[in-house]
Structure formats: structure tokens, C-alpha cells
Design a protein around this motif. Structure first.
Motif, PDB file in Angstrom:
ATOM      1  N   SER A 196      36.864  36.831  33.619  1.00  0.00           N
ATOM      2  CA  SER A 196      38.207  37.361  33.705  1.00  0.00           C
ATOM      3  C   SER A 196      38.343  38.718  32.825  1.00  0.00           C
ATOM      4  O   SER A 196      37.673  38.745  31.826  1.00  0.00           O
ATOM      5  CB  SER A 196      39.391  36.332  33.123  1.00  0.00           C
ATOM      6  N   ARG A 254      36.647  37.882  29.194  1.00  0.00           N
ATOM      7  CA  ARG A 254      36.268  36.570  28.820  1.00  0.00           C
ATOM      8  C   ARG A 254      35.651  35.856  29.708  1.00  0.00           C
ATOM      9  O   ARG A 254      36.003  36.122  31.085  1.00  0.00           O
ATOM     10  CB  ARG A 254      37.837  35.947  28.124  1.00  0.00           C
ATOM     11  N   ARG A 255      34.998  34.613  29.244  1.00  0.00           N
ATOM     12  CA  ARG A 255      34.464  33.866  30.513  1.00  0.00           C
ATOM     13  C   ARG A 255      35.429  33.151  31.168  1.00  0.00           C
ATOM     14  O   ARG A 255      36.389  32.654  30.792  1.00  0.00           O
ATOM     15  CB  ARG A 255      33.376  33.016  29.781  1.00  0.00           C
ATOM     16  N   SER A 256      35.236  32.872  32.171  1.00  0.00           N
ATOM     17  CA  SER A 256      35.942  32.005  33.020  1.00  0.00           C
ATOM     18  C   SER A 256      35.253  30.938  34.033  1.00  0.00           C
ATOM     19  O   SER A 256      35.634  30.283  35.090  1.00  0.00           O
ATOM     20  CB  SER A 256      36.980  32.516  34.009  1.00  0.00           C
ATOM     21  N   ASP A 257      33.958  30.654  33.624  1.00  0.00           N
ATOM     22  CA  ASP A 257      33.054  29.595  34.308  1.00  0.00           C
ATOM     23  C   ASP A 257      32.619  28.540  33.151  1.00  0.00           C
ATOM     24  O   ASP A 257      32.767  28.852  32.068  1.00  0.00           O
ATOM     25  CB  ASP A 257      32.286  30.208  35.092  1.00  0.00           C
ATOM     26  N   ARG A 302      37.870  47.926  38.440  1.00  0.00           N
ATOM     27  CA  ARG A 302      38.801  48.906  38.319  1.00  0.00           C
ATOM     28  C   ARG A 302      40.099  48.823  37.701  1.00  0.00           C
ATOM     29  O   ARG A 302      40.846  47.932  37.924  1.00  0.00           O
ATOM     30  CB  ARG A 302      38.555  49.767  39.602  1.00  0.00           C
ATOM     31  N   SER A 323      48.821  45.593  33.656  1.00  0.00           N
ATOM     32  CA  SER A 323      47.943  45.093  32.811  1.00  0.00           C
ATOM     33  C   SER A 323      47.958  43.268  32.870  1.00  0.00           C
ATOM     34  O   SER A 323      48.809  42.864  32.161  1.00  0.00           O
ATOM     35  CB  SER A 323      48.143  45.650  31.412  1.00  0.00           C
ATOM     36  N   VAL A 324      47.214  42.815  33.793  1.00  0.00           N
ATOM     37  CA  VAL A 324      47.166  41.517  33.858  1.00  0.00           C
ATOM     38  C   VAL A 324      45.911  41.156  34.018  1.00  0.00           C
ATOM     39  O   VAL A 324      44.925  41.485  34.379  1.00  0.00           O
ATOM     40  CB  VAL A 324      47.896  40.917  35.127  1.00  0.00           C
ATOM     41  N   TRP A 325      45.653  39.663  33.520  1.00  0.00           N
ATOM     42  CA  TRP A 325      44.246  39.204  33.680  1.00  0.00           C
ATOM     43  C   TRP A 325      43.890  38.994  35.090  1.00  0.00           C
ATOM     44  O   TRP A 325      44.635  38.356  35.851  1.00  0.00           O
ATOM     45  CB  TRP A 325      44.262  37.768  32.861  1.00  0.00           C
ATOM     46  N   LYS A 326      42.583  39.486  35.273  1.00  0.00           N
ATOM     47  CA  LYS A 326      42.047  39.186  36.650  1.00  0.00           C
ATOM     48  C   LYS A 326      40.721  38.521  36.761  1.00  0.00           C
ATOM     49  O   LYS A 326      40.111  38.690  35.803  1.00  0.00           O
ATOM     50  CB  LYS A 326      41.801  40.442  37.530  1.00  0.00           C
ATOM     51  N   THR A 327      40.368  37.833  37.692  1.00  0.00           N
ATOM     52  CA  THR A 327      39.063  37.047  37.613  1.00  0.00           C
ATOM     53  C   THR A 327      38.035  37.368  38.762  1.00  0.00           C
ATOM     54  O   THR A 327      38.710  37.759  39.947  1.00  0.00           O
ATOM     55  CB  THR A 327      39.417  35.433  37.756  1.00  0.00           C
TER      56      THR A 327
END
Lengths: 143, 207
Positions: free
Chosen positions: A90, A140-143, A124, A108-112
Motif C-alpha cells: 500500500s 507499507r506491506r499489505s501481504d 503515480r 491523499s489516500v492509501w492505495k494498494t
């Protein structure tokens, strides 16, 4: 004796092939580039706190920041997966003005996103307004 | 000898009593205390068959990025561009208010001065009281209807889903699509789709 050696060599080769086949999972991809030098809009990027990208075998190959045809600031980061497994992570782009002040925005939001092993992706972001002069990227990791 | 036997019997009895307790303790679900997390954070619950908050935030961010990137709002006659928010239809099986999407976009566009939302337009205005007062003022001043707000664009859209299943595994793709129509020409000035696909067989807590 020589037969035993041949059998041992064959087994060793077979084991090596099997190991490499296991290491490169079926989702792996090959990536081809034609460019061999940074883009004109490439900027030096510093990674602070810790380099999470490298910890999960991802690397930021290039960071580009430029004003697009509408005069809006845009940032693009090429992320490569040098590991042997599919990776999900993310990311969040924050924008700051010329004085370094944070610009709060709904952009500005978290995207994965995901990158297959051996593959690459481009993350981008578009600046929320004309005051944006620089950015900060959190991963940050998301797996 | 008798003492040894007694000790062994006592130990066996203790084990017989302790074993079910240990099994229960292991089988009990992990207890997670309620806590605050950032809205839209990857730490939040990810559900396969529902639109999550993360999805809505991602969609609104993608829409805003495209609106700003294309510069379509700068082409409006009014400065800043005047928008009317029309219907955004939720055509998914997930129940949520589309206002979660549109109000975030409005907040960004209006508060940054890139657009103004007309809330007193049409037969079903968002703010009926403000429209009535505006009409009354115009009437008292002897102004015509042309003095009323004259928006540049109308924003409409739809949210759809495509569901697929393979064994126990479910996959759902949600597509958010918005369109900006130029009210003066009736033509589409901008459109954008933001899609997200989730796969799994049960909801999970992200990290």
C-alpha cells in the motif's frame, strides 16, 4: 563407479532445475526496458526511516516529478519486484508546498497495488492544487 | 510403592482435567480490542462482497486526480466552474450511501476554489430553503430568472459490480464511473472509471 557418478550428476542437475522452477513461481514475468538512462524529469529521492521497499525485495527504479500539460504537478515512481514472490503493498502520497508545509486533501489516500515477481509497476499521484511543490511517499506491506 | 501409585493417579487426574481447558483456550477466537484506525487505512476490514471505505476513498481520489489532471474545470465559463450534482446510482448489492463518494469530491473541489457546487438548482434542489430565499430576493428586486445560478456542468454516475465464483473463492470487481456533462452543449466533457477487484472467501482485517 563412473555410472554412479553420472547418476549423481544427473540427479544434481535435476535438483537444480527443480529448485529454480520452484523459486520462480508461475506468476513471474519478464520485463524489458529500452531506456538506459534516467528520464529528464527524474529527481533524486531520499528514503528515510527504513527502506521497506528493499525489505520486501521491491525497489524504486526511478522517481519522476514534473508539471503535466495542464500545469499540474505529477509524480511517478517505477517500482520493481526483484524477489521471487508476488508482492502487495500500500502507498500514500502526501503533497507539500514550496515551504514544506503539508497540504491536506482528499487525494491523499492509501492505495494498494501488486507486483508479480520480476515485474514492475508505476505508482503515480496528481497534486491537489497549484501550491504543491514536493511530495512524500509512504509505503507499507499489505501481504 | 503405594505412595508412587497415588502420585501417578493424581497426576493423571490433573491431566484429564487440564486437557479440555487447554483445548478450549487454544480453540477460543483471538480477542481483539476495539481501537481507532485511520479512515481508509489498509488496516481496516476488507470484505469481498461489499464496498469498503477503502474502496470509496480510492475511487474519490482517482476521480479527483483525473478531474484535476485533465483541467476540464478550467474550461468552464464561470470561474470557478459551477457544478450541479445529479444522480450517482449504486447498482451493486452492497448497501452504502453514494454521498460518501460525492461529498469527498465536493469538499476537495469547493474548498480549494476549483469548483462551486450549485445547491439551489432545478426542481429538486439540495437546499430548498436557499432556493426559495433566492427566488424571493430576485422577485423583490424585480430580477428575472436569468439571475439565478447558471451552472456549467452536471455530474452524474453509476457504480456497478461483476461477481464471479470458483469453488469457495469469490471475486468481485467494483467499477465507479462518473461523467461531467456540459449543460450548455449537452455533451460529455469528462468521464472516468475507477475499478477495484477483491478476491477471497471471507472478510479479513488488513494490516
Amino acid at each position: 563407479m563412473s555410472l554412479a557418478r553420472t547418476v549423481a550428476t544427473t540427479l544434481a542437475r535435476a535438483a537444480a532445475i527443480a529448485a529454480s522452477a520452484l523459486a520462480v513461481s508461475c506468476g513471474s514475468v519478464n520485463t524489458t526496458y529500452t531506456r538506459d538512462r534516467p528520464a529528464d524529469t527524474a529527481v533524486d529521492a531520499r528514503t528515510r526511516v527504513n527502506d521497506l521497499l528493499q525489505q520486501i525485495f521491491l525497489s524504486a527504479k526511478e522517481v519522476r516529478m514534473f508539471r503535466n500539460s495542464q500545469g499540474v504537478m505529477e509524480v511517478q515512481v517505477d517500482v520493481e519486484n526483484n524477489g521471487f514472490s508476488y508482492r502487495s503493498f500500500s502507498y500514500l502520497f502526501d503533497w507539500v508546498d514550496a515551504r514544506g508545509n503539508f497540504i491536506p486533501s482528499q487525494l491523499s489516500v492509501w492505495k494498494t497495488t501488486n507486483v508479480p515477481d520480476g515485474g514492475s509497476t508505476v505508482i503515480r499521484a496528481i497534486a491537489p492544487n497549484d501550491q504543491a511543490a514536493d511530495f512524500r511517499l509512504q509505503i507499507r506491506r499489505s501481504d | 510403592m503405594r505412595t508412587h501409585l497415588r502420585i501417578a493417579r493424581s497426576a493423571a487426574r490433573t491431566l484429564v482435567h487440564a486437557a479440555p481447558i487447554a483445548v478450549l483456550a487454544l480453540a477460543a477466537p483471538a480477542c481483539e480490542r476495539a481501537r481507532y484506525i485511520e479512515t481508509g487505512s489498509p488496516e481496516g476490514i476488507i470484505s469481498v462482497g461489499e464496498v469498503d471505505m477503502q474502496d470509496i476513498l480510492r475511487a474519490s481520489s482517482g476521480m479527483l486526480e483525473s478531474l484535476i489532471e485533465t483541467g476540464v474545470l478550467k474550461t468552464a465559463k464561470n470561474k470557478p466552474a459551477e457544478l450541479v450534482i445529479d444522480q450517482v446510482v449504486n447498482d451493486t448489492s452492497s448497501r452504502f450511501s453514494v454521498d460518501e463518494l460525492t461529498y469527498r469530491m465536493r469538499e476537495q473541489l469547493v474548498n480549494s476554489g476549483q469548483a462551486a457546487v450549485v445547491t439551489t438548482y432545478g426542481q429538486t434542489p439540495e437546499d430548498k430553503t436557499a432556493q426559495d430565499l433566492l427566488r424571493r430576493q430576485a422577485f423583490l428586486k424585480g430580477e428575472r430568472a436569468s439571475q439565478m445560478p447558471d451552472p456549467d456542468f452536471s455530474l452524474s454516475g453509476k457504480i456497478t459490480q461483476v461477481k464471479r465464483t470458483a469453488g469457495d473463492t469469490k471475486q468481485v470487481s467494483y467499477t465507479f464511473r462518473l461523467t461531467l456533462t456540459n449543460i450548455r452543449t449537452g455533451l460529455e466533457s469528462w468521464t472516468k472509471t475507477v475499478s477495484m477487484t477483491k478476491v477471497g472467501n471471507k472478510p479479513a482485517v488488513g494490516f
